[in-house]
Write a protein that holds these residues in place. Sequence first.
Motif, PDB file in Angstrom:
ATOM      1  N   ASP A 293     -67.115  31.190  44.358  1.00 47.56           N
ATOM      2  CA  ASP A 293     -67.563  29.824  44.616  1.00 47.56           C
ATOM      3  C   ASP A 293     -68.935  29.619  43.977  1.00 47.56           C
ATOM      4  O   ASP A 293     -69.856  30.408  44.183  1.00 47.56           O
ATOM      5  N   GLY A 294     -69.058  28.580  43.151  1.00 50.58           N
ATOM      6  CA  GLY A 294     -70.332  28.287  42.506  1.00 50.58           C
ATOM      7  C   GLY A 294     -70.574  29.004  41.199  1.00 50.58           C
ATOM      8  O   GLY A 294     -71.660  28.886  40.616  1.00 50.58           O
ATOM      9  N   ALA A 295     -69.573  29.759  40.707  1.00 52.42           N
ATOM     10  CA  ALA A 295     -69.726  30.443  39.415  1.00 52.42           C
ATOM     11  C   ALA A 295     -70.042  29.427  38.321  1.00 52.42           C
ATOM     12  O   ALA A 295     -69.520  28.310  38.313  1.00 52.42           O
ATOM     13  N   MET A 296     -70.910  29.816  37.394  1.00 54.86           N
ATOM     14  CA  MET A 296     -71.322  28.932  36.307  1.00 54.86           C
ATOM     15  C   MET A 296     -70.711  29.404  34.992  1.00 54.86           C
ATOM     16  O   MET A 296     -70.712  30.610  34.698  1.00 54.86           O
ATOM     17  N   VAL A 297     -70.201  28.464  34.204  1.00 50.07           N
ATOM     18  CA  VAL A 297     -69.622  28.801  32.900  1.00 50.07           C
ATOM     19  C   VAL A 297     -70.294  27.971  31.828  1.00 50.07           C
ATOM     20  O   VAL A 297     -70.592  26.793  32.020  1.00 50.07           O
ATOM     21  N   CYS A 298     -70.557  28.617  30.693  1.00 46.98           N
ATOM     22  CA  CYS A 298     -71.136  27.895  29.565  1.00 46.98           C
ATOM     23  C   CYS A 298     -70.717  28.560  28.264  1.00 46.98           C
ATOM     24  O   CYS A 298     -70.163  29.668  28.263  1.00 46.98           O
ATOM     25  N   ASN A 299     -70.986  27.883  27.174  1.00 44.54           N
ATOM     26  CA  ASN A 299     -70.546  28.331  25.861  1.00 44.54           C
ATOM     27  C   ASN A 299     -71.715  28.330  24.885  1.00 44.54           C
ATOM     28  O   ASN A 299     -72.532  27.417  24.884  1.00 44.54           O
ATOM     29  N   SER A 300     -71.778  29.377  24.070  1.00 43.43           N
ATOM     30  CA  SER A 300     -72.763  29.412  22.996  1.00 43.43           C
ATOM     31  C   SER A 300     -72.104  29.871  21.708  1.00 43.43           C
ATOM     32  O   SER A 300     -72.756  30.400  20.808  1.00 43.43           O
ATOM     33  N   GLY A 301     -70.778  29.647  21.643  1.00 43.21           N
ATOM     34  CA  GLY A 301     -70.010  30.091  20.487  1.00 43.21           C
ATOM     35  C   GLY A 301     -69.674  28.980  19.532  1.00 43.21           C
ATOM     36  O   GLY A 301     -70.375  28.735  18.548  1.00 43.21           O
ATOM     37  N   HIS A 302     -68.598  28.236  19.822  1.00 42.62           N
ATOM     38  CA  HIS A 302     -68.162  27.207  18.885  1.00 42.62           C
ATOM     39  C   HIS A 302     -67.670  25.969  19.608  1.00 42.62           C
ATOM     40  O   HIS A 302     -66.805  26.048  20.470  1.00 42.62           O
ATOM     41  N   PHE A 303     -68.205  24.823  19.230  1.00 40.54           N
ATOM     42  CA  PHE A 303     -67.777  23.510  19.700  1.00 40.54           C
ATOM     43  C   PHE A 303     -67.555  23.547  21.220  1.00 40.54           C
ATOM     44  O   PHE A 303     -68.311  24.163  21.947  1.00 40.54           O
ATOM     45  N   ASP A 304     -66.497  22.893  21.729  1.00 40.80           N
ATOM     46  CA  ASP A 304     -66.282  22.875  23.187  1.00 40.80           C
ATOM     47  C   ASP A 304     -64.915  23.438  23.545  1.00 40.80           C
ATOM     48  O   ASP A 304     -64.336  23.086  24.560  1.00 40.80           O
ATOM     49  N   ILE A 305     -64.408  24.350  22.707  1.00 45.09           N
ATOM     50  CA  ILE A 305     -63.030  24.825  22.897  1.00 45.09           C
ATOM     51  C   ILE A 305     -62.934  26.179  23.587  1.00 45.09           C
ATOM     52  O   ILE A 305     -61.849  26.587  23.996  1.00 45.09           O
TER      53      ILE A 305
END
Length: 425
Positions: A293-305
Motif C-alpha cells: 500500500d502506497g508503493a511509488m512507481v516512476c520511470n526514467s527510461g523511455h517515454f511513458d510506456i
Amino acid sequence: MVATPIRQKYDIKDISLAPKGKQRIEWAAREMPVLKQIQERFAQEKPFAGIRLVACCHVTTETASLAIALKLGGADAVLIASNPLSTQDDVAACLVADYDIPVYAIKGEDNETYHRHVQTALDHKPNIIIDDGSDVVATLIKERQHQIADLIGTTEETTTGIVRLAAMLKDGVLTFPAMNVNDADTKHFFDNRYGTGQSTLDGIIRATNILLAGKVVVVAGYGWCGKGVAMRARGLGSNVIVTEINPVRAIEAAMDGFRVMPMAEAATQGDIFVTVTGNKHVIRAEHFEVMKDGAMVCNSGHFDIEIDLKSLGAKASEVKEVRNFTQKYTLPNGKSIVVLGEGRLINLAAAEGHPSAVMDMSFANQALACEYLVKNKGQLKPGIYNIPTELDQEIAALKLKAMGISIDTLTDEQNEYINSWTVGT
C-alpha cells in the motif's frame, strides 16, 4: 505550382517567460565549457551554412546551448520537444525571443500536439535530424519517403533510439547514415550513469519530499542508467533491488552488491520503483496487484510506456493528484499505488534533467556528429556509425582541461612497446 503553406513560427507556452529563460540558460552555460569552445569555433567556421536542421530533444537549458551552437554554425534550425513533460517553457521562450530559433514545445502538451510538432518539424525539410528515440526518423520513413532525398543523415543519443535504428537497418528502410551518439564513451559513461542517477533521484525527491534512507528501491534495468540510479539510491541509504533480463548484467549487479530478483518477487518488497529499460510494460497489472500500500512507481527510461498505466487506471476506483507530478491510484481493495510524473521521465517531469556539467559532453558529441555528417556528405553508406574515436578523445581532453586535470602521456619507449609485436617482454 502548389504554394508552400506558411508555417507558424513557433508554438510555445508564453513568450514573456524569455527573460527568466535567458538567465537560466546563461547559468547552465557556466558548466558547459566544452560546448562553449565548440560554439566559438562554429561561429567562425559556419560548418552548417545552408543546412536545414531539426532537433527533437528535451527543451532544457542545456539543450539551449546546443541549439545556439548550431545556429551560430549557420544552421537553419528548428527545435521540438522529445517528451511532453520535459520542456522548460522559459527556455523555449528565450530561444524564440532572443535567438530567433523556431521552437515547438510546451510542457504538458498532449500526444496530439506532440505528433503535430513532429509533422511541423518535417515540414522544415531537414538535411540533418537530431533525434531522441527516433520518432522523427520513424515518421519520416513511414510517412514522408519523398523527403529522404534531402537528408544527409541523423544523430541519435538514446538507447531506445539506437535499438529502433538497428531494427530499421535490419528491415532495409534505413537508407541514410545515422550517428550513434549514445554509445560514445563521453556520453554513456557519464550522461547515462551520473546524469540519470542524480537527476532521477532529484525528480523523485522534488515530487514527493520523501526520505530515501531505509526505503527499498527497485531499479528495473541495469544498463548505464540503471547503474547510476542504483548507485545514487544506495548512496542515500536505500536498500536497492535490481531486476534484469540480461544474465551478464544481473551478475554484474549482484557483484556490485545489489539484490537481484524477478520483478514478480521485487514487486512485493519495493517502496519505490524506477524503470530504466527502454522497453514497454516492465511494471504491469500482476505487479500492481502485489505491491505494498502506497508503493511509488516512476520511470526514467523511455517515454511513458515502461509502466502499464492503462491497466492500472482500469483497476483504480479513484485517481487523485496529491502533489505536483504525484497521482494516487486507489484500488478496489483499498490499497493505493502512487505514480510520479505520469509515468514519463521523472527527472525531467518533476526536476530539471541532467546537470549541465554532464550534458556538456553529450551535446558536444551531438554537435560534432552533425559536423561529421556534413563533412562526409555523400561518402557514408546507409548504416549506423559510432562517433570516431578521435572525436570522443578530443571531447574528453577538452573536459579534463576545463576541470583543471592533467594526465600522463606515453614516452616514445612506451609508445613503441605498446604498438609493436617485435619488442619482447
